[in-house]
Design a protein around this motif. Structure first.
Motif, short mmCIF file in Angstrom:
data_model
loop_
_atom_site.label_atom_id
_atom_site.label_comp_id
_atom_site.label_asym_id
_atom_site.label_seq_id
_atom_site.Cartn_x
_atom_site.Cartn_y
_atom_site.Cartn_z
N LEU A 160 35.98 46.39 47.02
CA LEU A 160 36.88 47.14 46.16
C LEU A 160 38.33 46.72 46.36
CD1 LEU A 160 35.25 50.68 46.14
CD2 LEU A 160 34.85 48.72 44.67
N ILE A 161 38.66 46.26 47.56
CA ILE A 161 40.04 45.81 47.81
C ILE A 161 40.35 44.57 46.98
CG2 ILE A 161 41.59 44.85 49.57
CD1 ILE A 161 40.43 46.78 51.56
N ILE A 162 39.35 43.76 46.66
CA ILE A 162 39.60 42.57 45.83
C ILE A 162 40.20 42.99 44.49
CG2 ILE A 162 38.51 40.68 44.56
CD1 ILE A 162 37.02 39.92 46.80
N ALA A 163 39.93 44.19 44.07
CA ALA A 163 40.50 44.66 42.81
C ALA A 163 42.03 44.64 42.86
CB ALA A 163 40.01 46.07 42.49
N VAL A 164 42.60 44.74 44.07
CA VAL A 164 44.07 44.83 44.16
C VAL A 164 44.73 43.49 43.77
CG1 VAL A 164 46.01 45.29 45.68
CG2 VAL A 164 43.93 46.68 45.84
N PRO A 165 44.43 42.39 44.48
CA PRO A 165 45.05 41.13 44.02
C PRO A 165 44.64 40.76 42.60
CG PRO A 165 43.43 40.72 45.76
CD PRO A 165 43.64 42.19 45.71
N SER A 166 43.41 41.11 42.20
CA SER A 166 42.99 40.80 40.83
C SER A 166 43.86 41.56 39.84
CB SER A 166 41.53 41.18 40.61
OG SER A 166 40.73 40.58 41.60
N ALA A 167 44.13 42.82 40.16
CA ALA A 167 44.95 43.63 39.25
C ALA A 167 46.38 43.12 39.23
CB ALA A 167 44.90 45.09 39.68
N VAL A 168 46.86 42.64 40.38
CA VAL A 168 48.21 42.06 40.42
C VAL A 168 48.28 40.90 39.43
CG1 VAL A 168 49.79 40.69 41.84
CG2 VAL A 168 48.75 42.76 42.77
N LYS A 169 47.25 40.07 39.45
CA LYS A 169 47.26 38.92 38.56
C LYS A 169 47.23 39.36 37.09
CE LYS A 169 45.73 34.94 39.88
NZ LYS A 169 46.80 34.36 40.69
N VAL A 170 46.36 40.29 36.79
CA VAL A 170 46.27 40.75 35.41
C VAL A 170 47.61 41.34 34.96
CG1 VAL A 170 45.22 42.50 33.93
CG2 VAL A 170 43.78 41.13 35.45
N PHE A 171 48.20 42.15 35.84
CA PHE A 171 49.49 42.75 35.51
C PHE A 171 50.52 41.66 35.23
CE2 PHE A 171 53.68 44.26 36.78
CZ PHE A 171 53.78 45.43 36.04
N ASN A 172 50.52 40.61 36.06
CA ASN A 172 51.50 39.55 35.89
C ASN A 172 51.26 38.73 34.62
OD1 ASN A 172 52.66 40.43 38.19
ND2 ASN A 172 52.08 38.68 39.46
N TRP A 173 50.01 38.51 34.28
CA TRP A 173 49.75 37.79 33.03
C TRP A 173 50.25 38.59 31.83
CZ3 TRP A 173 44.30 37.08 35.33
CH2 TRP A 173 44.25 35.90 36.06
#
Lengths: 263, 618
Positions: free
Chosen positions: B380-393
């Motif tokens: 579930l923690i992987i969701a954090v960097p993944s969400a950072v990337k999505v937010f940045n895109w």
């Protein structure tokens, strides 16, 4: 629910119960769950829905309606070979009483298929529950014998290695029951009797039966029963209890008994 | 070496001539033996640009085969009652014809072989070699200002090991017992016992052999990518000035280098079990009522070894796509990528976490449920960097003057797919919810969207964007946009309904569903999915046609930097030569994302800071 596999990986999957666990050869797994509705209760519930009123087999209009044909299903959810998609079993959920009645009638695979066979590693000894039951059995046999005219008890479990007077390991449990009874009933005196079937020469059978009766007597004495209360006699094949015409009947004739001669 | 082109110097060429670094490359390599004839120019080439094309076209070949296989098993799932006799010329004995009715049915063995091969081909040959192999090779030297890879020879070997691997796998399709049919994960005992199923014999032997060759290819490639990034960056190209593509390829190669050897060791033990009578994965197995000699092994051990690669593998697939998308979005949004450093750190975080989540594939495999807790948390923690990337895109394209091209639309499509597929990952990452979802169509929908379709979208974005760099011509934009919309709508039409089927508990890898009352009432959805799959496939054929047509007949490139990008690959000639730059190699003076700075639309990395200009470097 204990889950195991004997060939490849499977997965024990009950879709209606959201139960899923791999079945692994060599590593038993388990899954604990509590079903809430029996098959019958669930069928009654499905009955309220129109889509369950249609015939269960669309090709056969006279087949049972869908709700009535309903069963909980067991599927495999781990690719296990080309019939993976067809590993179907049905599951019956029943009331506790029905289950207990059923369970009481079940014998374990070990007890029904392996116990006392050659591959049974415990065939030379009894488990405590078996000792208990056999003791009760023996006491009942003895008590019955004491009040009948014949006053004879046939050992149910005393056996010998084929063609010899060597007692098998499990024989001692029944003999121990006799030892205990003789220590309790101080006046009891008995004659041990050996019998054989009709295979082999008469004289040899007679000698063997005598040796076997003697072996039993020797065992009882070794357990502390006074030799003066015992005697041993071999009868060979002279007193069959059944015609010597089949394996089963011959097995009945190969027996060890004792007769109460004084109480 | 002096400037030799016969046209007036462009601004870029002038800058390189003025500020570039002269490594005397062409004095040593001009007309060299490395590119003297057809064989060493196009076949056994050591030029990273040719090797990239080899990876790409081989990957496309496998993609067509892998996707074609999926159509056949989709036909089986969508239309189980229809005759497949018409496929007899292609599939031969795997179509069983009923002598009375003439009805042709797909053999069960071959159905499972198709499913298995589809997975293996797409995961390894297409989305690992075809994606990472293509773009790491193409872009690492070009974007770093390097002449080529550190070891062009190993780079060539990397491709040919991949080719051999593919050849062996291709052969396995034709063995009489069929290709391996126990799923792409190849769990023992099914894969370990040749008698367990038809495909577990010769098919499995070839499968293992092929994948060992494949891993050699990945490792040779990976070593090259890592050393090139670390050692061959041009003057001024600090790590923090590298485009995100390079960061992604770099980290991908590291993940591959750390995880693929574990897979090989797992395979090695499997080979021992198959051929040498060991029992690493086998215990207490009965075949035909007879107990086998194997005692004491654990099939779960294989699953640990497999998923220790298998999970990082999905990041090996998705990270390059993320890198490509980051670059394409920034270029076409004409804005700096939002949160460059956050993007890099999220790549690193994903890479690190990818190694400690593997057992989330095994919640239902009989592992201790308390161990599962650990893996749930990190998953579930992987969701954090993944969400950072999505937010940045999203922030990158937000309020931008976005240029809608086939490439940039596929990049947006990637973000959409990544969000949709990522959200379902949060369901699956919970070991309690996974009890219901494990090995159902929900999982199929999840990973196809998040790493299958999304990675393909990243790959398409990359192909449309860098096609001019590869071939000096453009792909047809209109066909590209039709391809995009067809794929976008088609992919959701295929995989969206699978979520519902999966939530209803329908297991994956079933030949047909009518044996179970619980699974048999989704016929219409299955038909719909099959039709959507056929339509989506047709759009991919359109892409392939567009691709090959454009190589020879596409619109010619006249501007060496058609997208107005800042990165170094666009400072070469329209068709970069062997060694990439005709003269000196460029030096770098700024980061890769100076878009819309100081009133200029973009400033190339080779442009020195103007007087009084504040560096946007991090």
């Amino acid at each position: 629910m204990r889950i195991t596999s004997k060939d490849v990986l499977h997965n024990f999957y009950l879709p209606h119960f959201r139960v899923k666990m791999d079945a692994i050869p060599g590593i038993p797994t388990y899954f604990v769950f509590e079903p809430q509705k029996t098959n019958e209760e669930f069928r009654q519930q499905l009955r309220n829905y129109p889509e369950y009123q249609v015939p269960s087999d669309p090709k056969d209009p006279s087949s049972k309606p869908k709700w009535e044909a309903f069963d909980y299903e067991l599927a495999c959810a781990e690719l296990c070979g080309n019939s993976h998609f067809a590993m179907r079993k049905t599951v019956r959920i029943v009331e506790m009483e029905e289950y207990e009645m059923w369970a009481a009638q079940q014998k374990s695979y070990y007890l029904s298929n392996i116990r006392f066979k050659d591959e049974d590693p415990n065939k030379e000894k009894l488990f405590s529950s078996e000792i208990e039951t056999r003791k009760e059995e023996f006491i009942e046999l003895l008590d019955t014998a004491l009040i009948t005219a014949k006053k004879t008890v046939q050992f149910s479990y005393v056996t010998f290695a084929t063609g010899s007077e060597k007692l098998t390991g499990v024989s001692r449990y029944e003999l121990d029951n006799l030892v205990e009874a003789m220590k309790e009933k101080k006046g009891l005196r008995i004659q041990l009797a050996g019998h054989t079937d009709d295979i082999g020469e008469d004289a040899l059978n007679l000698a063997l039966s005598q040796k076997r009766a003697d072996a039993v007597m020797k065992y009882l004495v070794s357990k502390g029963v006074d030799a003066s209360r015992l005697s041993a006699k071999g009868f060979g094949e002279s007193q069959p209890v059944a015609a010597n015409d089949s394996d089963d009947n011959r097995a009945q004739n190969r027996r060890t008994e004792f007769r109460v001669v004084g109480q | 070496m002096a400037h030799v082109a016969n046209h007036p110097m462009t601004q870029e060429e002038e800058l390189i001539e003025k500020l570039g670094y002269d490594d005397h490359f062409h004095e040593h390599h001009e007309g060299d033996r490395y590119q003297s004839n057809f064989i060493n120019t196009y076949v056994f080439s050591m030029d990273h640009k040719i090797i990239a094309k080899q990876f790409l076209i081989t990957g496309m070949f496998w993609a067509l085969i892998g996707a074609g296989m999926s159509l056949i098993f989709r036909l089986q799932l969508g239309f189980p009652e229809e005759s497949m006799a018409w496929l007899k010329p292609l599939l031969g004995k795997w179509i069983i014809i009923n002598a009375e009715t003439g009805m042709g049915t797909l053999s069960q063995d071959f159905y499972y072989a198709l499913v298995t091969m589809h997975g293996t081909i797409l995961v390894f040959f297409v989305l690992t070699a075809g994606l990472s192999g293509t773009f790491s090779n193409l872009l690492i030297p070009l974007q770093l200002g390097a002449r080529d890879m550190t070891s062009p020879f190993l780079n060539m070997l990397s491709y040919w090991f991949f080719f051999m691997s593919g050849l062996i796998m291709f052969f396995s399709l034709f063995v009489s017992t069929g290709p391996f049919s126990g799923g792409w994960t190849a769990y023992p005992p099914l894969s370990a016992l040749p008698q367990a199923s038809a495909g577990s014999g010769a098919g499995m032997t070839l499968w293992l052999l092929s994948l060992v060759f494949f891993v050699v290819s990945v490792l040779l490639g990976g070593i090259n990518y890592i050393t090139t990034v670390l050692n061959l960056r041009t003057k001024g190209m600090t790590m923090w000035r590298m485009p995100l593509t390079i960061w992604a390829f770099f980290v991908t190669a590291i993940i591959g280098l750390l995880s693929f050897p574990v897979l090989v060791s797992g395979f090695l033990l499997l080979m021992f079990d198959r051929g040498m009578g060991t029992s690493f994965y086998l215990s207490e197995i009965f075949v035909g009522g007879q107990a086998l000699d194997h005692v004491g092994g654990s099939p779960v051990l294989y699953q640990h070894l497999f998923w220790f690669l298998g999970h990082p593998e999905v990041y090996i697939i998705i990270l390059p796509a993320m890198g490509l998308v980051s670059e394409v979005l920034a270029v076409h949004a004409r804005k700096p990528i939002f949160g460059y450093k956050a993007m890099v750190f999220s790549i690193l975080a994903i890479a690190f976490l990818s190694f400690i989540v593997w057992a989330h594939h095994m919640f239902m495999s009989g592992v201790n449920p308390f161990i599962s807790n650990f893996f749930v948390v990190f998953t579930l923690i992987i969701a954090v960097p993944s969400a950072v990337k999505v937010f940045n895109w999203i922030s990158t394209i937000y309020a931008s003057n976005f240029r809608f091209t086939a490439a940039s639309m596929f990049a947006i499509g990637f973000v959409s797919m990544f969000i949709s597929g990522g959200l379902t990952g949060i369901f699956l990452g919970n070991s309690a919810i996974d009890i219901q979802q494990h090995d159902t169509y929900f999982v199929v929908a999840h990973f196809h969207i998040v790493m299958g379709v999304a990675a393909f979208f990243g790959m398409f974005a990359g192909i449309y964007n860098w096609f001019p760099k590869m071939y000096g011509r453009f792909m047809n934009e209109t066909l590209g946009k039709i391809h995009f919309w067809g794929t976008m709508i088609g992919a959701y039409a295929i995989f969206w309904p699978m979520h519902y089927i999966g939530m209803a508990g329908v297991p994956r890898r079933y030949y047909r569903f009518d044996t179970f009352a619980s699974f048999s009432h989704f016929d219409d959805l299955n038909k719909f999915i099959t039709i959507a799959a056929i339509a989506t496939f047709a759009f991919q054929v359109l892409f392939v046609v567009n691709f090959f047509y454009s190589i020879w007949k596409g619109k010619k490139m006249t501007n060496p930097n058609p997208w107005g990008a800042t990165t170094l690959e666009w400072t070469t000639n329209i068709k970069p030569v062997h060694g990439n730059w005709t003269g000196k190699i460029p030096t770098v003076h700024r980061w890769a994302y100076d878009y819309g700075k100081d009133g200029k639309e973009f400033i190339s990395q080779i442009t020195p800071l103007a007087e009084g200009e504040v560096s946007s470097d991090h």
